[in-house]
Structures are given as structure tokens and as C-alpha cells.
Motif scaffolding. Sequence first.
Motif, short mmCIF file in Angstrom:
data_model
loop_
_atom_site.label_atom_id
_atom_site.label_comp_id
_atom_site.label_asym_id
_atom_site.label_seq_id
_atom_site.Cartn_x
_atom_site.Cartn_y
_atom_site.Cartn_z
N VAL A 1 -4.06 6.96 26.88
CA VAL A 1 -3.56 6.64 25.54
C VAL A 1 -4.69 6.07 24.70
CG1 VAL A 1 -1.15 6.21 26.16
CG2 VAL A 1 -2.82 4.37 26.36
N ARG A 2 -4.56 6.23 23.40
CA ARG A 2 -5.49 5.59 22.48
C ARG A 2 -4.72 5.13 21.26
NH1 ARG A 2 -8.64 11.27 21.93
NH2 ARG A 2 -7.17 12.41 20.62
N GLY A 3 -5.19 4.08 20.64
CA GLY A 3 -4.50 3.53 19.49
C GLY A 3 -5.47 3.29 18.35
N ARG A 4 -4.95 3.35 17.13
CA ARG A 4 -5.77 3.05 15.97
C ARG A 4 -4.90 2.49 14.85
NH1 ARG A 4 -6.29 7.57 12.07
NH2 ARG A 4 -5.02 9.33 12.76
N ILE A 5 -5.56 1.74 13.98
CA ILE A 5 -4.89 1.11 12.85
C ILE A 5 -5.07 1.97 11.61
CG2 ILE A 5 -4.81 -0.96 11.41
CD1 ILE A 5 -3.94 -1.38 14.36
N VAL A 6 -3.99 2.09 10.83
CA VAL A 6 -4.01 2.86 9.59
C VAL A 6 -3.54 1.97 8.46
CG1 VAL A 6 -3.07 4.87 8.37
CG2 VAL A 6 -3.56 5.01 10.84
N ARG A 7 -4.28 1.95 7.35
CA ARG A 7 -3.86 1.21 6.15
C ARG A 7 -3.41 2.20 5.09
NH1 ARG A 7 -5.34 -4.35 7.35
NH2 ARG A 7 -4.07 -4.87 5.54
N VAL A 8 -2.37 1.80 4.36
CA VAL A 8 -1.72 2.71 3.42
C VAL A 8 -1.47 1.98 2.09
CG1 VAL A 8 0.26 4.21 3.02
CG2 VAL A 8 -0.52 3.80 5.36
N ASP A 9 -1.88 2.60 1.01
CA ASP A 9 -1.55 2.06 -0.32
C ASP A 9 -0.05 2.15 -0.56
OD1 ASP A 9 -4.16 1.39 -1.37
OD2 ASP A 9 -4.55 3.54 -1.52
N TYR A 10 0.49 1.15 -1.25
CA TYR A 10 1.88 1.22 -1.67
C TYR A 10 2.01 0.58 -3.05
CZ TYR A 10 2.94 -3.75 -0.79
OH TYR A 10 2.98 -5.12 -0.83
N GLU A 11 3.18 0.70 -3.65
CA GLU A 11 3.38 0.21 -5.01
C GLU A 11 3.66 -1.31 -4.99
OE1 GLU A 11 5.48 3.21 -7.73
OE2 GLU A 11 6.24 3.70 -5.72
N CYS B 1 0.25 -4.43 15.47
CA CYS B 1 0.52 -3.53 14.36
C CYS B 1 0.11 -4.09 13.00
CB CYS B 1 2.01 -3.20 14.29
SG CYS B 1 2.74 -2.70 15.85
N GLY B 2 -0.27 -5.38 12.95
CA GLY B 2 -0.52 -5.98 11.66
C GLY B 2 0.80 -6.15 10.93
N SER B 3 0.80 -6.01 9.62
CA SER B 3 2.02 -6.21 8.84
C SER B 3 2.22 -5.08 7.83
CB SER B 3 1.98 -7.55 8.09
OG SER B 3 3.12 -7.70 7.25
N ASP C 1 -4.91 -10.42 5.78
CA ASP C 1 -6.34 -10.32 6.10
C ASP C 1 -7.19 -9.94 4.89
OD1 ASP C 1 -5.38 -7.77 5.84
OD2 ASP C 1 -6.27 -6.99 7.69
N GLY C 2 -6.63 -10.11 3.69
CA GLY C 2 -7.38 -9.81 2.48
C GLY C 2 -7.31 -8.37 2.04
N ASP C 3 -6.59 -7.55 2.79
CA ASP C 3 -6.37 -6.14 2.44
C ASP C 3 -4.89 -6.00 2.10
OD1 ASP C 3 -5.96 -3.40 2.30
OD2 ASP C 3 -7.32 -2.96 3.97
N PRO C 4 -4.54 -5.82 0.83
CA PRO C 4 -3.13 -5.79 0.45
C PRO C 4 -2.38 -4.53 0.84
CG PRO C 4 -4.50 -5.33 -1.46
CD PRO C 4 -5.44 -5.69 -0.34
N ARG C 5 -3.06 -3.55 1.38
CA ARG C 5 -2.38 -2.32 1.76
C ARG C 5 -1.45 -2.54 2.95
NH1 ARG C 5 -7.19 1.69 2.86
NH2 ARG C 5 -7.96 -0.23 3.86
N ALA C 6 -0.39 -1.75 3.01
CA ALA C 6 0.50 -1.79 4.16
C ALA C 6 -0.23 -1.31 5.40
CB ALA C 6 1.72 -0.90 3.89
N CYS C 7 0.27 -1.74 6.55
CA CYS C 7 -0.42 -1.46 7.81
C CYS C 7 0.55 -0.87 8.83
CB CYS C 7 -1.03 -2.75 8.35
SG CYS C 7 -2.15 -2.50 9.73
N LEU C 8 0.06 0.08 9.59
CA LEU C 8 0.76 0.58 10.77
C LEU C 8 -0.27 0.95 11.81
CD1 LEU C 8 1.93 4.28 10.51
CD2 LEU C 8 0.52 3.26 8.74
N ALA C 9 0.21 1.18 13.03
CA ALA C 9 -0.68 1.64 14.10
C ALA C 9 -0.16 2.97 14.61
CB ALA C 9 -0.74 0.62 15.23
#
Length: 244
Positions: free
Chosen positions: A204-214, A178-180, A186-194
Motif C-alpha cells: 500500500v501507499r498513501g499520499r496527501i491531497v489538498r483541494v481548493d474550495y469556496e 488525513c488532516g482536516s 497548518d497555514g494552508d486553507p485548502r481542504a485536505c484528504l488522503a
Amino acid sequence: MRIALISDIHANLPALHAVLAAAQRHGAEVVLSAGDVVGSGPHPREVVEILAEHGVAGVRGNVDRKVLALAEHPKRLGEIVAEGKRKANYAWTAMQLDGAARRWLAALPARLTVNFEGVEVLVVHGSPVDDADYLYPSLTPLGLAERLRETPPPPVLVCGHSHIPFARRVGGTLVVNCGSVGRPVDGDPRACLALLEVVGAGRVRGRIVRVDYEVERTVAALVERAVPAAVPQEYRRGVKRDGA
């Protein structure tokens, strides 16, 4: 069916709010956590309260375990914080948790197996053998086989701990790290979820999503609450000096 997978929130409340909102936007029906709810960040109690409020199931991480161990010795916590060593952050975190938060964390299992529409999903923090073991994108079928206790292996293995997100098939298992949420490295400060999607007939299939946060809200809280060992620039850059 869609399931949101999160890990390594590390007491970062703005990041948690962002990924929970993203999970809702993507139509996730369930949220699972792969551990390390607390530690490092400024909002340990608040993060536990949000997860409990949303009914998020999951497992205990290695940092959660260390914080709970220190919480058993409340008279020593202030002294450990004053020493300023590596444990200072864990001791400070333990001091912020009330009884309800400690009980919620303590009730988390080391591993969790859930079934979604006939697909078995194994959730751990590090790997199936140790909560401090790392699973990286370079994981091989042999490396996975050496860590799995299940026969046959689960169709889906969910983990965190490395803070390096990936979703790929290794042998016959879809491995989703899931990352963090709150401490990307990993040099990307955005929040991470899968996101895990069950598409029928056991597929089943999975993918990573990055999300901006404050990020600056988190940085301000680190400073305001005098969180030990906090380095604001690491949050801004999405890096970390060493492993947790």
C-alpha cells in the motif's frame, strides 16, 4: 484499489463537496471518515446527510462525542449557547441536528477495521488508545507501539484529530493522518484528504491531497447562521487558535 480518507470535516459543507469531488476524480472506490464530522462549522445536519447519502463509513470523533452528549439534554442547549462559553458551539451544533442525524452520528464506532484486497486498515480518530490523543508527523516507532493494541500491528493506521496531515511508514505500519477537510490549521486553507492505494501483494501507499474550495461560502454561512465562536479569518488563513 484506491480509497479516499477524510477527517475533521467540522460541519463545512463546501469543503466536503470539494473533497468528495476530488476523491471521484482520483478514482477512489471507497470513502472512509476518521471522525469529527460536526462542530465548529455552519452545516452540521447537511454534512451528516451527505455522508449518509454517499454511504461513507467511519468512526466517531471526540467533538462528535461531545455534541451527542449535549444533545441528550435538549432543554439546556439554548442556555449553554447564551452563556457563550466553549461549549456554546457544541450546544448550537446539537440544536441543528435532527433525529436522523443524531442517530447516524451515534451509530459510528470509536474504531473501525476494514480489509481491502487483503490489507487490514484500522481507522481511529485520535489514536488507538484515545479519541483525543494526537499523532503528529514526528511519531516514532516506539510512540506508535505504545498506542497499538493489535498484535501484529495493522499494515495501515488511519487517523485525524491533529488537523496536521501526513502519510509515512512508522515501523511496519503506514500511518495516514488525513488532516482536516473543513478546519485546516497548518497555514494552508485548502481542504485536505488522503488517498490510499492498494497496489497488489499486500503493498500500500498513501499520499496527501489538498483541494481548493469556496471558503467565502463557508464564511458567509458562519455569519448568516450566527455560529458561536466562529472566526472567519481562521478559515481564510487555514489556522486555528486552539485544539478541538
